[in-house]
Write a protein that holds these residues in place. Structure first.
Motif, PDB file in Angstrom:
ATOM      1  N   HIS A 116      -1.156  -3.221   1.812  1.00 34.38           N
ATOM      2  CA  HIS A 116      -1.826  -3.920   0.701  1.00 34.38           C
ATOM      3  C   HIS A 116      -1.180  -5.263   0.351  1.00 34.38           C
ATOM      4  O   HIS A 116      -1.822  -6.291   0.382  1.00 34.38           O
ATOM      5  CB  HIS A 116      -1.937  -3.065  -0.563  1.00 34.38           C
ATOM      6  CG  HIS A 116      -2.188  -1.620  -0.311  1.00 34.38           C
ATOM      7  ND1 HIS A 116      -2.906  -1.197   0.785  1.00 34.38           N
ATOM      8  CD2 HIS A 116      -1.813  -0.490  -0.958  1.00 34.38           C
ATOM      9  CE1 HIS A 116      -2.976   0.123   0.773  1.00 34.38           C
ATOM     10  NE2 HIS A 116      -2.323   0.574  -0.271  1.00 34.38           N
ATOM     11  N   LYS A 139       3.914   8.091   5.496  1.00 33.40           N
ATOM     12  CA  LYS A 139       3.739   7.110   4.435  1.00 33.40           C
ATOM     13  C   LYS A 139       4.678   7.432   3.285  1.00 33.40           C
ATOM     14  O   LYS A 139       4.861   8.594   2.936  1.00 33.40           O
ATOM     15  CB  LYS A 139       2.301   7.119   3.927  1.00 33.40           C
ATOM     16  CG  LYS A 139       2.085   6.074   2.830  1.00 33.40           C
ATOM     17  CD  LYS A 139       0.778   6.239   2.103  1.00 33.40           C
ATOM     18  CE  LYS A 139       0.720   5.248   0.947  1.00 33.40           C
ATOM     19  NZ  LYS A 139      -0.450   5.455   0.091  1.00 33.40           N
ATOM     20  N   HIS A 192      -5.431   2.648   7.280  1.00 31.34           N
ATOM     21  CA  HIS A 192      -5.007   3.276   6.026  1.00 31.34           C
ATOM     22  C   HIS A 192      -6.190   3.514   5.098  1.00 31.34           C
ATOM     23  O   HIS A 192      -6.796   2.577   4.589  1.00 31.34           O
ATOM     24  CB  HIS A 192      -3.966   2.433   5.298  1.00 31.34           C
ATOM     25  CG  HIS A 192      -3.657   2.970   3.929  1.00 31.34           C
ATOM     26  ND1 HIS A 192      -3.091   4.207   3.735  1.00 31.34           N
ATOM     27  CD2 HIS A 192      -3.866   2.476   2.693  1.00 31.34           C
ATOM     28  CE1 HIS A 192      -2.962   4.433   2.447  1.00 31.34           C
ATOM     29  NE2 HIS A 192      -3.428   3.405   1.790  1.00 31.34           N
ATOM     30  N   ASP A 218      -8.268   0.948   2.779  1.00 31.96           N
ATOM     31  CA  ASP A 218      -7.653   1.671   1.669  1.00 31.96           C
ATOM     32  C   ASP A 218      -8.719   2.348   0.816  1.00 31.96           C
ATOM     33  O   ASP A 218      -8.580   2.479  -0.392  1.00 31.96           O
ATOM     34  CB  ASP A 218      -6.770   0.774   0.803  1.00 31.96           C
ATOM     35  CG  ASP A 218      -5.850   1.605  -0.079  1.00 31.96           C
ATOM     36  OD1 ASP A 218      -5.624   2.782   0.246  1.00 31.96           O
ATOM     37  OD2 ASP A 218      -5.374   1.087  -1.108  1.00 31.96           O
ATOM     38  N   HIS A 230      -8.003   6.912   2.389  1.00 34.08           N
ATOM     39  CA  HIS A 230      -7.826   8.220   1.748  1.00 34.08           C
ATOM     40  C   HIS A 230      -9.127   9.006   1.856  1.00 34.08           C
ATOM     41  O   HIS A 230     -10.118   8.508   2.380  1.00 34.08           O
ATOM     42  CB  HIS A 230      -7.455   8.031   0.274  1.00 34.08           C
ATOM     43  CG  HIS A 230      -6.263   7.163   0.062  1.00 34.08           C
ATOM     44  ND1 HIS A 230      -4.988   7.654  -0.020  1.00 34.08           N
ATOM     45  CD2 HIS A 230      -6.145   5.816  -0.057  1.00 34.08           C
ATOM     46  CE1 HIS A 230      -4.140   6.651  -0.193  1.00 34.08           C
ATOM     47  NE2 HIS A 230      -4.801   5.527  -0.213  1.00 34.08           N
TER      48      HIS A 230
HETATM   49 ZN   LIG Z   1      -3.868   3.691  -0.230  1.00 35.28          ZN
END
Ligand SMILES: [Zn+2]
Length: 379
Positions: free
Chosen positions: A258, A161, A14, A312, A16
């Protein structure tokens, strides 16, 4: 195999896009952590374990001593240029596979192919359900209930997601909302003056999550820690209990992202429900040198085959390197402690490290085979 070799290969399940333009101090500070406003005059977001870890681990990669002030680090970053600095930082992370959430609306962010070029690895897309639905509505799709499952199945993404935590909270329904219920809810959705749509109806958001589960597409759910517009009280994974119990029979992996500060609760859910997986995401780089504590607390209950690694990373290439470095250090430190105290055989520690670092993600997202063609998302 040594413990450190076992985490040589990481699957970042995961992350971005990154901003690889040159960034001035204000922009770096803005992307550093989850705070949404600039720090008060004379203060800095670097005054944190995250800031300390960044100077400690990213400094040397850009040729800066960890003890040097932040200004020197930022000056070195600027001299190299955003692109070269990002390439060095991402390259040093040694991440072979990245799964990229492409749902953020920010044109500055790199796409999965660019990230793959920076890392020298491969990247796959994770499609954000709310974004896909909103884009279809804005494009004038007359019947989302029929169109969305087709688009999802043919997206080529390895997972879906949901940001339900941000929109409606995690009390998702324990059954799939019916088509007529969803159509009635969609009829009430209002458009902003610029034509954009923001979905925040519990029924619609719940239907999106159920749609992914029924398609067999692994479902990632944002849980716990996140941006300042998150109501953290609604992001407690225990709110998901009815949804998780109801989706158990589908055998589709549900991955809680998370989780901090609810990581122990998430680990409990993973213990009692075999389709539930967890990670620690951005909590790893935000807690810096204290990351082993989080990992230890999560490992109290989580089954070894249900913990995944993620950075993340968002915006700053530093997050990629910090996520990978701190995670490798935490995992080897915790497992090494078990081995040296005689509580775990080294061969078991190595196996756990391989599962958590890459093996579990390969299993959940069926990554061992090349990118799956179109709709063949059944596992
Ligand atoms: Zn994220």
């Amino acid at each position: 195999v040594e413990l450190t070799d076992a985490v040589a290969d990481l699957v970042d399940h995961h992350c971005h896009g990154l901003v690889i333009d040159d960034l001035d101090r204000a922009h770096v500070e803005a992307l550093l952590n989850e705070a949404q406003h600039p720090p008060p005059p004379g203060r800095t977001r670097f005054d944190s374990l995250l800031g300390v870890a960044l100077r400690r681990h990213c400094g040397p990669v850009l040729g800066v001593d960890p003890a040097a002030p932040v200004e020197e680090y930022l000056a070195a970053r600027h001299r190299l240029g955003g692109h070269v600095a990002s390439e060095r930082l991402v390259g040093a992370a040694r991440i072979g596979t990245s799964l990229v959430d492409t749902g953020l609306r920010d044109d500055r962010l790199t796409d999965p192919d660019t990230l793959a070029r920076l890392s020298g690895g491969v990247a796959h897309e994770v499609v954000r359900l709310e974004r896909l639905a909103e884009d279809l509505l804005v494009a004038g799709e007359p019947d989302l209930v029929t169109a969305l499952p087709h688009r999802l199945a043919s997206s080529g993404a390895v997972a879906a997601k949901s940001i339900a935590a941000y929109r409606v909270g995690l009390a998702l329904p324990d059954r799939k909302p019916r088509g007529d219920e969803v159509r009635a809810a969609l009829a009430e959705v209002e458009r902003a003056p610029d034509g954009s749509v923001r979905l925040a109806d519990p029924l619609v958001i719940g239907w999106l999550a159920w749609t992914a589960v029924e398609l067999g597409l692994p479902l990632q759910l944002h849980v716990g820690y996140g941006d300042a517009d998150l109501d953290l009280g609604r992001a407690d994974p225990l709110l998901l209990t009815p949804f998780l119990r109801a989706t158990r029979g589908h055998d589709t992996p549900v991955v809680l992202l998370h989780c901090y500060p609810f990581h122990r609760r998430a680990a409990y859910l993973a213990q009692v429900l075999d389709h539930v997986h967890v990670d620690l995401g951005l909590a790893t780089h935000n807690t810096g040198a204290f990351a082993p504590t989080l990992l230890r607390e999560t490992l109290e209950l989580v089954p070894f085959d249900r913990l995944l690694f993620s950075t993340d990373a968002y915006g700053l290439a530093e997050h990629v390197l910090l996520g990978a470095t701190l995670f490798r250090a935490a995992l080897t430190q915790v497992l090494h402690g078990l081995v040296t105290s005689g509580e775990m055989a080294e061969v078991d520690a190595v196996r756990v490290a391989e599962l958590v670092g890459s093996g579990n993600a390969r299993e959940v997202y069926s990554l061992s085979s090349p990118r799956r063609p179109g709709a063949s998302t059944q596992r």
